[in-house]
Design an enzyme around this catalytic site. Sequence first.
Site, PDB file in Angstrom:
ATOM      1  N   SER A  96       0.838  -1.196   0.000  1.00 22.42           N
ATOM      2  CA  SER A  96       0.000   0.000   0.000  1.00 22.42           C
ATOM      3  C   SER A  96       0.872   1.245   0.000  1.00 22.42           C
ATOM      4  O   SER A  96       1.990   1.233   0.551  1.00 22.42           O
ATOM      5  CB  SER A  96      -0.901   0.022   1.245  1.00 22.42           C
ATOM      6  OG  SER A  96      -1.561   1.274   1.359  1.00 22.42           O
ATOM      7  N   TYR A 143      -2.204  -0.428  10.142  1.00 23.30           N
ATOM      8  CA  TYR A 143      -2.302  -0.919   8.756  1.00 23.30           C
ATOM      9  C   TYR A 143      -1.053  -0.537   7.980  1.00 23.30           C
ATOM     10  O   TYR A 143      -0.450  -1.380   7.289  1.00 23.30           O
ATOM     11  CB  TYR A 143      -3.552  -0.342   8.094  1.00 23.30           C
ATOM     12  CG  TYR A 143      -3.631  -0.619   6.611  1.00 23.30           C
ATOM     13  CD1 TYR A 143      -4.005  -1.867   6.140  1.00 23.30           C
ATOM     14  CD2 TYR A 143      -3.322   0.377   5.683  1.00 23.30           C
ATOM     15  CE1 TYR A 143      -4.076  -2.128   4.774  1.00 23.30           C
ATOM     16  CE2 TYR A 143      -3.382   0.124   4.322  1.00 23.30           C
ATOM     17  CZ  TYR A 143      -3.757  -1.123   3.868  1.00 23.30           C
ATOM     18  OH  TYR A 143      -3.816  -1.374   2.517  1.00 23.30           O
TER      19      TYR A 143
END
Length: 257
Positions: A149, A162
């Site tokens: 990501s 995350y």
Amino acid sequence: MAVGTLEGKVALVTGGSRGIGRAVAQRLARDGAAVAVAYARDEAAAAETVERVSKDGGRAFALRAELGRHGDAARLWAAFDAAAGEHAPGGRLDIIVNNAGIGRSAPLASLSEDGFDEVFAVNVRAPFFIVQQGLSRLRDGGRIVNISSGAARLAMPEIIAYGATKGALDTFTLNLAKELGPRGITVNSVAPGIIDTDVNAGWLRGNPQAEAHAASLAALGRVGRPEDVADVVAFLASDDARWVTGRVVDATGGSGL
């Protein structure tokens, strides 16, 4: 990339029932691979992915394997082995795409220990042991693609855990590339930005202001689509990417430039 470049190959895509995973499964199948669509709970969504692949003339099969618990990798590979006779002769495969993940976490002040453990279990521990236990099945010259990501390189405190998991996944990619290079196996990460998937639907779809803001973050001026990421994965899975390994390929549309 020409259709058929993955003819005769077998791929595993975790989290393949929807979103980026579904797009990756469809693209790899369109390029000729037989695709194992691993999913956690949504059997109907996985069946829909398999049906879409079939309608496009490709081959896919669903595997149920809920990630995030000890023994999850072993259960996934047991399901793969059970299906191998029909779909993956010899139980061997050529491509692993670690796509499944939890795309949320709380800010530092409110993140619980259980929440921390959950996001790391799914996003880091599961890929680690899926690869560890899958190496005996992965052919020399194979491909591993980890879906990371843009949050691994941008400060986003609201999803701090995350982002940390994706940073860990990129480090995993780097070390695997060194470890598996002698076998001709390439290992790379693909780092998407904001993508229009079901995960983001609640705040993004039907909200012109949110969509405009999300689009403004990318240099290319729009929100990403699952296919934008799938096409990058397909390149890395192909022979065209044979000399690329240990890299994080940015697929954010130029976010944060």
